[in-house]
Design an enzyme around this catalytic site. Structure first.
Site: not given
Ligand code: ATP
Ligand code: HMH
Length: 266
Positions: A173, A204, A206-209
């Site tokens: 990602k 942003t 929780g975007t990854g979750c």
């Molecule tokens: N500012 C942004 N604009 C558009 N898309 C974004 C943005 N930030 C994240 N994304 C998208 O959101 C999704 C999650 O990616 P990200 O790399 O943020 O995950 P993450 O770091 O694991 O998130 P978290 O740890 O907060 O749960 C991907 O599809 C990424 O491209």
């Molecule tokens: C519990 C939990 N899982 C995953 C993440 C990563 O976004 C967070 N901040 N908290």
């Protein structure tokens, strides 16, 4: 209704972890179930503590679900420590899991270690080979591969190395890239790109979750991996576009924007 399970940590402020997963499942019209691995003390400003759930209780939560209910897809998020990882892998291996999305959660946006440093090896050895798809962000892909990742070419190299660790697909990602939010899927042969413009917001959390739960929901509904990620990317982009502040720090994404719009609730 399709039945989805998340195995992850609780986020007390509701934007990430189990809470984000269940909201995402609900937004996708699938029935959400949860096995909680750890309880975090968390708000929009950071993570201030963690209480791990005992491996025995994690194992028994998984067993009672699979002994009773047919599960269409599983998402794994925060797994905290080696013992938890081994328990999850051993317990899941007794069942036939159709679709398994592994989000290798390591460090929160505020810098708290949600995965103990020494547990990295267990995650690589025990969980990655079971995964249908693994979804590292750039820092996680760096830790897993030992590469420094700055460009799309670096992301492709990392995807290749992670693919060799055993998952069926790798999605690196690019949420942490500077210009565009490009995610790259690798199936061992072909790279598929998912592009979206970078949305200028601090909210942003929780975007990854949210993305990994959306992918699991779509796989559970029977979509192909390429379609499942395409729809999930679309969902997370709309959720980020409509993200909002709830406190003093990094706010959550809007898990229900489309539904609320249709229902006239906005
Ligand atoms: N500012 C942004 N604009 C558009 N898309 C974004 C943005 N930030 C994240 N994304 C998208 O959101 C999704 C999650 O990616 P990200 O790399 O943020 O995950 P993450 O770091 O694991 O998130 P978290 O740890 O907060 O749960 C991907 O599809 C990424 O491209
Ligand atoms: C519990 C939990 N899982 C995953 C993440 C990563 O976004 C967070 N901040 N908290």
């Amino acid at each position: 209704m399709k039945k989805l399970l998340t195995i992850a940590g609780s986020d007390s402020c509701g934007g990430a972890g189990i809470q984000a997963d269940l909201k995402t499942f609900s937004a996708h019209g699938v029935f959400g179930m949860s096995v909680i691995t750890a309880v975090t003390v968390q708000n929009t400003q950071g993570v201030f503590g963690v209480q791990d759930i005992s491996p025995d209780i994690i194992q028994r939560q998984i067993e009672v679900i699979f002994d009773d209910i047919s599960v269409d897809a599983v998402k794994i998020g925060m797994v905290s420590k080696t013992e938890t990882i081994k328990t999850i892998a051993e317990t899941l291996s007794k069942y036939s899991i159709q679709n398994l999305v592994v989000d290798p959660v390591m460090v929160s946006k505020s810098g708290f270690h949600l995965l103990q440093l020494e547990a990295k090896e267990a995650l690589i050895t025990h969980l990655l080979p079971m995964a249908t798809v693994v979804t590292p962000n750039l820092p996680e892909a760096e830790v897993i591969t030992g590469l420094e990742i700055n460009t799309l070419e670096d992301m492709k190299k990392a995807a290749h190395i992670i693919y060799k660790m055993g998952p069926k697909y790798v999605l690196v990602k690019g949420g942490h890239l500077e210009d565009e939010a490009v995610d790259i899927l690798y199936d061992g042969t072909v790279f598929t790109y998912y592009n979206s413009p970078r949305i200028d917001t601090k909210n942003t959390h929780g975007t990854g979750c949210t993305l990994s739960s959306a992918i699991a929901s779509n796989l559970g509904k029977g979509l192909s991996i390429v379609e499942a990620i395409e729809k999930a990317k679309n969902y997370i982009t709309i959720a980020i576009e409509n993200s909002f502040s709830i406190g003093k720090g990094v706010g959550p994404t809007h898990h229900f924007y489309e539904l609320y719009k249709k229902a006239g609730l906005l």
